[in-house]
Scaffold this active site. Structure first.
Site, PDB file in Angstrom:
ATOM      1  N   HIS A  47       2.633  -5.105   3.194  1.00  0.00           N
ATOM      2  CA  HIS A  47       3.636  -4.045   3.329  1.00  0.00           C
ATOM      3  C   HIS A  47       3.000  -2.689   3.057  1.00  0.00           C
ATOM      4  CE1 HIS A  47       6.899  -1.342   1.908  1.00  0.00           C
ATOM      5  NE2 HIS A  47       7.577  -1.937   2.880  1.00  0.00           N
ATOM      6  N   CYS A  48       3.520  -1.655   3.688  1.00  0.00           N
ATOM      7  CA  CYS A  48       3.071  -0.297   3.387  1.00  0.00           C
ATOM      8  C   CYS A  48       4.267   0.626   3.275  1.00  0.00           C
ATOM      9  CB  CYS A  48       2.082   0.230   4.432  1.00  0.00           C
ATOM     10  SG  CYS A  48       2.807   0.564   6.059  1.00  0.00           S
ATOM     11  N   GLU A  49       4.145   1.619   2.414  1.00  0.00           N
ATOM     12  CA  GLU A  49       5.178   2.628   2.285  1.00  0.00           C
ATOM     13  C   GLU A  49       5.036   3.644   3.416  1.00  0.00           C
ATOM     14  OE1 GLU A  49       4.868   4.190  -1.657  1.00  0.00           O
ATOM     15  OE2 GLU A  49       5.088   2.215  -2.598  1.00  0.00           O
ATOM     16  N   PHE A  99       0.850  -1.182   0.000  1.00  0.00           N
ATOM     17  CA  PHE A  99       0.000   0.000   0.000  1.00  0.00           C
ATOM     18  C   PHE A  99       0.890   1.238   0.000  1.00  0.00           C
ATOM     19  CE2 PHE A  99      -2.233  -3.497   1.913  1.00  0.00           C
ATOM     20  CZ  PHE A  99      -3.453  -3.464   1.255  1.00  0.00           C
TER      21      PHE A  99
END
Length: 333
Positions: free
Chosen positions: A125-127, A65
């Site tokens: 996962h996310c930024e 994301f």
């Protein structure tokens, strides 16, 4: 982390945390520290190497994301290791949520991937800046797969895995009320013959505010409204647009005292699908404004064409709850 310990079968590889069954999360998503690009790449490659060593006969799908429109950094890195990486948005018009269609797509694809067998792993996962949407999607997935049934406890449990400071850093408004609304939409799949239901076109005639807030101890506030969403009159273009914005030069811009008790704002705004309604306070100079509250909802789940919310059901600034009377209501008709 009690949530994760509950499901541990063995120690997960370094760099990831086990959520449940075959679902993992990159541990740096829970950190306040932002990794520089070179350090992030080395860190991610190290994790990928550990995963392939520990699960040499497994397949990996990564849900990322982020806020980039182009190919993500993690997509480029993990694709080199034979992992399938799917990039998703990190917000919808500034709200840490996604459209109901996108949520449904992510949930279905994740369920299908995991149902193919124990050798399929899903890694989330996310930024930087997208922790709120990652927490929401993890809660949504746990509810959708039947691991939990209480929306509030599930979302709260996930947010507690990191510091409140991380959430406040990336979201100036508390996003949990709107996120809770969408988690309830997901839970309704068990009681609805068709889920998600087809989007309904509605007309928001007006917004009624009962027992208005005392913004910054002014004894009231000067509301400015904006509504975002796809235009029902343009069915082939589902990108969100500004559907309504209070003209600053009109007589609609005026200070409303708490003595008024009720404020009615005419809208006559056509909406359909996922809608974000923002209410800001306009200062006397008509140049500055500050967000008071925000609501995100989907028209398919509105019953009797009325949306009625109390102060616990709107996204507001952190620590601003005391500015809203206990009997505050926002009603969209």
């Amino acid at each position: 982390m009690a949530l994760f310990r509950k499901f541990f079968f063995k120690k997960p590889p370094d760099g990831v945390l086990l959520i449940t069954d075959n679902i993992y999360v990159f541990d740096h998503c829970f950190s306040l520290e932002a990794l520089e690009e070179d350090r992030f790449e080395a860190h991610t490659r190290g994790i990928a190497t550990h995963l392939l060593e520990d699960f040499h006969d497994h397949s990996f799908m990564v849900a990322n994301f982020g806020t980039r429109t182009e190919e993500s950094h993690i997509y480029r890195i993990l694709s080199e290791y034979g992992m399938t990486v799917l990039d998703y948005p990190g917000h919808y018009e500034g709200c840490p949520l996604l459209t109901m269609e996108m949520v449904h797509c992510i949930l279905k694809s994740s369920e299908s991937w995991l149902s193919l067998g124990q050798h399929n792993l899903l890694i989330m996962h996310c930024e930087q800046g997208c922790w709120p949407i990652l927490a929401f999607m993890l809660a949504a997935l746990l509810l959708y797969l039947g691991h939990y049934s209480d929306e509030h406890k599930t979302l709260e449990m996930l947010y507690k895995q990191s510091s409140l400071q991380l959430l406040e850093m990336f979201s100036p408004l508390n996003p949990m009320p709107s996120q809770m609304r969408y988690l309830r939409y997901i839970s309704m799949r068990n009681v609805m013959p068709e889920w998600p239901p087809a989007d309904r076109a509605l007309t928001l005639d007006c917004l009624i505010l009962r027992m208005i807030p005392d913004f910054h101890s002014q004894g009231g506030f000067c509301p400015i409204l904006r509504i975002y969403g796809p235009d029902p009159l343009m069915p082939h273009d589902q990108s969100p647009k500004v559907l309504f914005s209070t003209p600053k030069s009109s007589n609609l811009v005026r200070f409303n005292s708490q003595a008024d008790e009720l404020v009615k704002i005419n809208l006559q705004c056509h909406v359909q699908g996922d809608v974000v309604l923002e209410c800001s306070n306009m200062y006397e100079d008509l140049d500055r404004e500050e967000m008071v509250f925000r609501i995100m909802f989907n028209t398919a789940f509105i019953r009797s064409n009325i949306l009625m919310l109390n102060r616990d059901e709107i996204d507001m600034l952190w620590n601003a709850k005391d500015e809203f009377p206990k009997d505050f209501r926002a009603e969209s008709l």
